[in-house]
Write a protein that holds these residues in place. Structure first.
Motif, PDB file in Angstrom:
ATOM      1  N   GLU A   1       0.927  -1.375  -0.017  1.00  9.83           N
ATOM      2  CA  GLU A   1      -0.055   0.180   0.167  1.00  9.83           C
ATOM      3  C   GLU A   1       0.924   1.151   0.024  1.00  9.83           C
ATOM      4  OE1 GLU A   1      -3.482   2.118   2.716  1.00  9.83           O
ATOM      5  OE2 GLU A   1      -2.499   0.004   3.261  1.00  9.83           O
ATOM      6  N   ASN A   2       0.717   2.121  -1.080  1.00  7.78           N
ATOM      7  CA  ASN A   2       1.667   3.164  -1.308  1.00  7.78           C
ATOM      8  C   ASN A   2       3.117   2.664  -1.163  1.00  7.78           C
ATOM      9  OD1 ASN A   2      -0.500   5.092  -1.437  1.00  7.78           O
ATOM     10  ND2 ASN A   2      -0.679   5.168   0.856  1.00  7.78           N
ATOM     11  N   ASP A   3       3.313   1.607  -1.847  1.00 11.69           N
ATOM     12  CA  ASP A   3       4.873   1.030  -1.866  1.00 11.69           C
ATOM     13  C   ASP A   3       5.139   1.098  -0.318  1.00 11.69           C
ATOM     14  OD1 ASP A   3       7.247   0.130  -3.028  1.00 11.69           O
ATOM     15  OD2 ASP A   3       7.991   2.004  -2.946  1.00 11.69           O
ATOM     16  N   ARG A   4       4.231   0.184   0.529  1.00 14.37           N
ATOM     17  CA  ARG A   4       4.678  -0.063   1.882  1.00 14.37           C
ATOM     18  C   ARG A   4       5.851  -0.729   2.024  1.00 14.37           C
ATOM     19  NH1 ARG A   4       0.913  -4.134   5.559  1.00 14.37           N
ATOM     20  NH2 ARG A   4       2.219  -3.822   7.432  1.00 14.37           N
ATOM     21  N   ASP A   5       6.129  -1.955   1.294  1.00 18.45           N
ATOM     22  CA  ASP A   5       7.337  -2.528   1.692  1.00 18.45           C
ATOM     23  C   ASP A   5       8.457  -1.733   1.173  1.00 18.45           C
ATOM     24  OD1 ASP A   5       8.260  -4.813   2.465  1.00 18.45           O
ATOM     25  OD2 ASP A   5       8.732  -5.668   0.326  1.00 18.45           O
ATOM     26  N   GLY A   6       8.426  -1.080   0.046  1.00 17.36           N
ATOM     27  CA  GLY A   6       9.509  -0.082  -0.266  1.00 17.36           C
ATOM     28  C   GLY A   6       9.774   1.050   0.614  1.00 17.36           C
ATOM     29  N   ASN A   7       8.644   1.466   1.213  1.00 18.20           N
ATOM     30  CA  ASN A   7       8.674   2.622   2.231  1.00 18.20           C
ATOM     31  C   ASN A   7       9.443   2.036   3.420  1.00 18.20           C
ATOM     32  OD1 ASN A   7       7.596   4.688   0.601  1.00 18.20           O
ATOM     33  ND2 ASN A   7       5.660   4.252   1.277  1.00 18.20           N
ATOM     34  N   VAL A   8       9.079   0.883   3.928  1.00 22.77           N
ATOM     35  CA  VAL A   8       9.521   0.036   4.988  1.00 22.77           C
ATOM     36  C   VAL A   8      11.187  -0.161   4.930  1.00 22.77           C
ATOM     37  CG1 VAL A   8       9.861  -1.750   6.604  1.00 22.77           C
ATOM     38  CG2 VAL A   8       7.765  -0.853   5.932  1.00 22.77           C
ATOM     39  N   LEU A   9      11.650  -0.473   3.715  1.00 24.39           N
ATOM     40  CA  LEU A   9      12.927  -0.620   3.467  1.00 24.39           C
ATOM     41  C   LEU A   9      13.666   0.443   3.261  1.00 24.39           C
ATOM     42  CD1 LEU A   9      13.174  -3.530   0.472  1.00 24.39           C
ATOM     43  CD2 LEU A   9      14.042  -3.665   2.836  1.00 24.39           C
ATOM     44  N   ARG A  10      13.074   1.573   2.795  1.00 25.57           N
ATOM     45  CA  ARG A  10      13.804   3.056   2.777  1.00 25.57           C
ATOM     46  C   ARG A  10      13.812   3.494   4.396  1.00 25.57           C
ATOM     47  NH1 ARG A  10      11.068   3.572  -1.803  1.00 25.57           N
ATOM     48  NH2 ARG A  10       9.003   4.375  -1.098  1.00 25.57           N
ATOM     49  N   ALA A  11      12.968   3.110   4.992  1.00 20.34           N
ATOM     50  CA  ALA A  11      13.023   3.764   6.331  1.00 20.34           C
ATOM     51  C   ALA A  11      13.840   2.773   7.012  1.00 20.34           C
ATOM     52  CB  ALA A  11      11.708   3.468   7.283  1.00 20.34           C
ATOM     53  N   LEU A  12      14.151   1.582   6.791  1.00 18.75           N
ATOM     54  CA  LEU A  12      15.274   0.855   7.339  1.00 18.75           C
ATOM     55  C   LEU A  12      16.511   1.165   7.074  1.00 18.75           C
ATOM     56  CD1 LEU A  12      16.179  -1.694   8.955  1.00 18.75           C
ATOM     57  CD2 LEU A  12      16.004  -3.061   6.928  1.00 18.75           C
ATOM     58  N   GLU A  13      16.592   1.610   5.572  1.00 16.95           N
ATOM     59  CA  GLU A  13      18.086   2.057   5.198  1.00 16.95           C
ATOM     60  C   GLU A  13      18.631   3.265   5.832  1.00 16.95           C
ATOM     61  OE1 GLU A  13      17.548   1.967   0.989  1.00 16.95           O
ATOM     62  OE2 GLU A  13      18.053  -0.132   0.748  1.00 16.95           O
ATOM     63  N   GLN A  14      17.553   4.201   6.083  1.00 16.34           N
ATOM     64  CA  GLN A  14      17.788   5.647   6.735  1.00 16.34           C
ATOM     65  C   GLN A  14      18.286   5.188   8.100  1.00 16.34           C
ATOM     66  OE1 GLN A  14      14.420   7.824   6.447  1.00 16.34           O
ATOM     67  NE2 GLN A  14      14.465   8.157   4.198  1.00 16.34           N
ATOM     68  N   SER A  15      17.618   4.204   9.054  1.00 19.76           N
ATOM     69  CA  SER A  15      18.137   4.044  10.156  1.00 19.76           C
ATOM     70  C   SER A  15      19.323   3.420  10.212  1.00 19.76           C
ATOM     71  CB  SER A  15      16.879   3.057  11.001  1.00 19.76           C
ATOM     72  OG  SER A  15      15.799   3.314  10.889  1.00 19.76           O
ATOM     73  N   VAL A  16      19.532   2.501   9.244  1.00 27.78           N
ATOM     74  CA  VAL A  16      21.038   2.030   9.121  1.00 27.78           C
ATOM     75  C   VAL A  16      21.961   2.940   9.046  1.00 27.78           C
ATOM     76  CG1 VAL A  16      22.369   0.186   7.747  1.00 27.78           C
ATOM     77  CG2 VAL A  16      20.388  -0.524   8.670  1.00 27.78           C
ATOM     78  N   SER A  17      21.688   3.918   7.956  1.00 27.82           N
ATOM     79  CA  SER A  17      22.504   5.032   7.803  1.00 27.82           C
ATOM     80  C   SER A  17      23.004   5.632   8.726  1.00 27.82           C
ATOM     81  CB  SER A  17      21.933   6.057   6.795  1.00 27.82           C
ATOM     82  OG  SER A  17      22.816   7.038   6.234  1.00 27.82           O
ATOM     83  N   ALA A  18      22.027   6.069   9.839  1.00 28.98           N
ATOM     84  CA  ALA A  18      22.200   6.723  11.111  1.00 28.98           C
ATOM     85  C   ALA A  18      23.125   5.596  11.996  1.00 28.98           C
ATOM     86  CB  ALA A  18      20.714   6.981  11.855  1.00 28.98           C
ATOM     87  N   ALA A  19      22.631   4.415  11.774  1.00 27.81           N
ATOM     88  CA  ALA A  19      23.762   3.483  12.742  1.00 27.81           C
ATOM     89  C   ALA A  19      25.076   3.504  12.138  1.00 27.81           C
ATOM     90  CB  ALA A  19      23.124   2.125  12.658  1.00 27.81           C
ATOM     91  N   HIS A  20      25.140   3.644  10.862  1.00 23.30           N
ATOM     92  CA  HIS A  20      26.367   3.431  10.214  1.00 23.30           C
ATOM     93  C   HIS A  20      27.470   4.807  10.629  1.00 23.30           C
ATOM     94  CE1 HIS A  20      25.768   0.794   6.513  1.00 23.30           C
ATOM     95  NE2 HIS A  20      26.134  -0.034   7.694  1.00 23.30           N
ATOM     96  N   THR A  21      26.548   5.899  11.042  1.00 17.38           N
ATOM     97  CA  THR A  21      27.460   7.127  11.397  1.00 17.38           C
ATOM     98  C   THR A  21      27.843   6.761  12.947  1.00 17.38           C
ATOM     99  OG1 THR A  21      25.902   8.538   9.925  1.00 17.38           O
ATOM    100  CG2 THR A  21      26.978   9.434  11.921  1.00 17.38           C
ATOM    101  N   ILE A  22      27.165   6.127  13.649  1.00 17.33           N
ATOM    102  CA  ILE A  22      27.498   5.885  14.940  1.00 17.33           C
ATOM    103  C   ILE A  22      28.625   4.604  15.006  1.00 17.33           C
ATOM    104  CG2 ILE A  22      26.758   4.566  16.945  1.00 17.33           C
ATOM    105  CD1 ILE A  22      24.308   6.010  16.754  1.00 17.33           C
ATOM    106  N   VAL A  23      28.448   3.833  13.964  1.00 14.07           N
ATOM    107  CA  VAL A  23      29.487   2.754  13.989  1.00 14.07           C
ATOM    108  C   VAL A  23      30.991   3.361  13.330  1.00 14.07           C
ATOM    109  CG1 VAL A  23      30.173   0.831  12.661  1.00 14.07           C
ATOM    110  CG2 VAL A  23      27.854   0.705  13.394  1.00 14.07           C
TER     111      VAL A  23
END
Length: 561
Positions: free
Chosen positions: A306-328
Motif C-alpha cells: 500500500e503506497n509502496d509500503r514494503d519499499g517505504n519500510v525498506l527505505r526507512a530501514l536504510e535510513q535507520s541503518v545509515s544513522a547506525a553507520h554514522t555511529i559505527v
C-alpha cells in the motif's frame, strides 16, 4: 433431407463448442497451475532463506548498538586511569628536569671555581657534557610523555563528544531499527496469510475446473445421441430400399416412418432434457468462477504494498541503518584512537624505560666523577676546599636522580597496566557492527527483491487467471445458442412425427430387424429405455451392457473427445 442437415449442423456445433470449451478449461487449468507455482515460490521466499534469521541477526546487531554507551563509558574510565598515571609520571619527570638544572648549575660553578687549577679544567667540561647528555634524555622523555598526554586529551575529548552523541542518538536509532525489523517481519507474515488465502481459492477453482472438465462429457454424450438419431434415419432409408421394405405399401411405409420419427423425436427431446440439466450445472459452476476471480484479484491487490509500503519500510530501514553507520564510524574512529593511544603508551613506556637506564648511567658517571674530584680535593688541601664543597653537592643531587628514576619506573608500570586495560576494552567492543549491519540489510533487501519479483509474477498470473475465466464464461455457456439449436432440432422432429403415433402392430415382425439394428447403436441405458417406450423389443434382443463408470482420467479424455 432438411432434418439431416439440421441434425448434422447441431452435431457439428456441439462437437465444436465442447472442444473449444475443453481447450478453454485446460488453458484455465494451466494458468491456475502457474499461479499456484508462483504462490509456492512466494511462500518459500516468505518462510525460508533465514528471513526470520535475518531479522534476528539485525536485532542482535541492534543489541550491539545498545551496548555502545556502556562500552564508551568504560573506555573513558580506562582513559581516565591512564591520564592519572601519566599525570603522576609527569610530576616525577618535572622533578628530574629540575634536578638536571641544579646539576648543570653546580657543574658550571665547578668550572668557575677551578678555573685557576689546570687539572680541574678538563673535569668541568666532561661533567658538563655528561649533564647535557642527561638533560637531553630527560627532555626527550618529557616530550614523549607530553605527546602521549596530548593524544590522550584529544581521545578523551572525542570520547566525551561520542558519549554524548551515543546518549542522544543510540536509543533513537535502536528503536527505529527494532521497529523497522519488526514491521518487515509483520508484513512478511501478513503476505504469507494472504498468499495462503489466494492458494486456497485458486485450489478451489482448480477443483471446480476439474469437475467442469468431467461434466463436459455431456457434450460427448449429446454428440453420440445425435449421431444415433442420424443413424436411425439412415437405417430407415436403407430398410425401405431393401427387399422387406420395398414390399411395404405406401400406408405401411408411412406408418413406419411415423414411428421412427416419434422414436427420434423422443430420443432428441430426452437428450435435450439431459443436456439442459447437465449443461446448466456446468454453467452454474462456471458462473461461480467470477466470484472466485474477484476474490483472487482482491487478495492480489491486498498483497501489493500500500503506497509502496514494503519499499517505504525498506527505505526507512536504510535510513535507520545509515544513522547506525554514522555511529559505527564513530565507534571505529574511537577504536582507532584508543588503539593508537594504547600502542603509543606501550611504546612510550618501553622507550622511557630505556631512557631511564641512560639517565641512571649519567647519574652514576656524575657520581663517580664527583667522588674522584672529592678525593683529589682532599689531597690538595686548602686549595681544593671550595671545589670539594661543590662536587659534594653534585653527588647529593645526582643521588636524587635515582629517586626520581625509581618513581618513574613505578609510574611506568602503572602506565603499562592502564594501557593494557584500554586494549582489553577494545577487544570487548569489537562487535564488527558495520559488517553485520550491511550483511543484515543486504539480506533483507535481497529477500524483498525476491518477493517483489514473485509478487509481480503472482499479479500477472492472477490477472491472466481472471482474463481466462472471464473469457471462458462466455464460451462455456452451452445453454445459450447451443441449447436453443438442440431444442429446435427436437421441435423439428416432433413436428415431423405429429401428435399421434401410427399403429404398426401388424408390422412387428417386418420392422423387428430395423428396431434391433437401431437399438444396438445405443451406448446409454436412457436411450434404450426411450426406445422400449416407443417400440416394444423382443426378449431375444440382448441389452447392451452399460459402460463401466469412467475414472477421472477417462472423463477428462471424454471431455476432449
Amino acid at each position: 433431407m432438411d432434418v439431416s442437415r439440421t441434425l448434422e449442423a447441431a452435431r457439428t456445433e456441439v462437437e465444436k463448442r465442447f472442444l473449444d470449451g475443453g481447450a478453454v478449461l485446460l488453458s484455465v487449468m494451466e494458468v491456475l497451475n502457474q499461479l499456484l507455482s508462483s504462490l509456492d515460490r512466494l511462500t518459500k521466499a516468505l518462510d525460508s532463506d533465514g528471513a526470520s534469521d535475518t531479522t534476528a541477526d539485525l536485532l542482535q546487531t541492534v543489541s550491539g548498538l545498545s551496548d555502545l554507551p556502556g562500552l564508551e563509558a568504560r573506555r573513558q574510565e580506562n582513559f581516565a586511569v591512564l591520564a592519572e598515571a601519566g599525570t603522576k609520571l609527569h610530576a616525577h619527570v618535572t622533578d628530574m628536569q629540575e634536578t638536571m638544572r641544579y646539576l648543570r648549575t653546580f657543574a658550571v660553578t665547578v668550572k668557575i671555581t677551578g678555573a685557576g687549577i689546570a687539572e680541574f679544567a678538563g673535569f668541568a667540561e666532561e661533567i658538563l657534557e655528561r649533564i647535557h647528555s642527561g638533560t637531553n634524555e630527560v627532555n626527550t622523555f618529557a616530550q614523549q610523555l607530553g605527546a602521549l598526554e596530548r593524544d590522550l586529551k584529544v581521545a578523551m575529548t572525542f570520547g566525551a563528544t561520542t558519549a554524548r552523541a551515543y546518549d542522544r542518538n543510540v536509543p533513537q536509532v535502536v528503536a527505529a531499527l527494532e521497529k523497522d525489523a519488526r514491521t518487515i517481519a509483520a508484513h512478511r507474515r501478513e503476505l504469507a496469510v494472504i498468499a495462503a488465502e489466494v492458494g486456497a481459492i485458486a485450489r478451489g477453482v482448480q477443483s471446480k475446473v476439474a469437475t467442469t472438465l468431467s461434466a463436459l462429457q455431456i457434450g460427448d454424450i449429446t454428440r453420440q445421441r445425435i449421431e444415433h438419431v442420424q443413424s436411425a434415419f439412415a437405417f430407415l432409408e436403407e430398410f425401405l430400399e431393401c427387399d422387406d421394405g420395398s414390399r411395404l405399401d405406401a400406408d405401411a411405409r408411412k406408418r413406419l416412418e411415423n414411428v421412427i420419427h416419434h422414436l427420434t423425436a423422443a430420443q432428441m427431446r430426452d437428450m435435450v432434457s439431459d443436456f439442459q440439466r447437465e449443461s446448466g450445472s456446468v454453467v452454474k459452476t462456471i458462473a461461480s468462477f467470477s466470484h472466485d476471480t474477484q476474490e483472487i484479484l482482491k487478495l492480489r491487490d491486498a498483497m501489493k504494498p500500500e503506497n509502496d509500503r514494503d519499499g517505504n519500510v525498506l527505505r526507512a530501514l536504510e535510513q535507520s541503518v545509515s544513522a547506525a553507520h554514522t555511529i559505527v564510524k564513530q565507534v571505529e574512529t574511537a577504536r582507532v584512537q584508543a588503539d593508537g593511544i594504547s600502542q603509543s603508551t606501550l611504546g612510550t613506556a618501553s622507550n622511557l624505560l630505556h631512557r631511564i637506564e641512560t639517565i641512571r648511567a649519567v647519574k652514576t658517571d656524575i657520581h663517580y666523577m664527583a667522588l674522584n674530584t672529592n678525593l683529589r680535593c682532599s689531597r690538595m688541601g686548602e686549595e681544593g676546599r671550595s671545589i670539594n664543597v661543590v662536587t659534594a653537592e653534585l653527588r647529593i643531587f645526582a643521588a636524587k636522580l635515582d629517586e626520581s628514576a625509581d618513581a618513574i619506573v613505578s609510574g611506568l608500570t602503572s602506565l603499562e597496566t592502564a594501557a593494557g586495560h584500554v586494549a582489553s576494552g577494545q577487544e570487548a567492543s569489537d562487535y564488527r557492527l558495520d559488517e553485520r549491519l550491511i550483511s543484515a540489510v543486504d539480506a533483507i533487501r535481497t529477500a524483498a527483491n525476491i518477493m517483489d519479483g514473485e509478487l509481480e509474477t503472482l499479479s500477472a498470473h492472477g490477472r491472466e487467471v481472471a482474463n481466462k475465466i472471464m473469457l471462458s464464461i462466455g464460451k462455456l455457456d452451452f445453454q445459450r445458442d447451443l441449447g436453443e439449436i438442440l431444442a429446435n432440432c427436437a421441435d423439428t422432429l416432433e413436428d415431423m412425427a405429429g401428435s399421434e403415433m401410427a399403429d404398426v402392430s401388424d408390422l412387428e415382425q417386418i420392422i423387428a430387424p430395423l428396431s434391433a439394428r437401431i437399438f444396438k447403436t445405443y451406448t446409454m441405458a436412457q436411450e434404450r429405455n426411450v426406445h422400449r417406450d416407443i417400440i416394444a423389443m423382443e426378449a431375444s434382443v440382448a441389452p447392451v451392457a452399460a459402460p463401466a463408470k469412467a475414472d477421472d482420467e477417462d472423463l477428462f479424455a471424454d471431455a476432449l473427445f
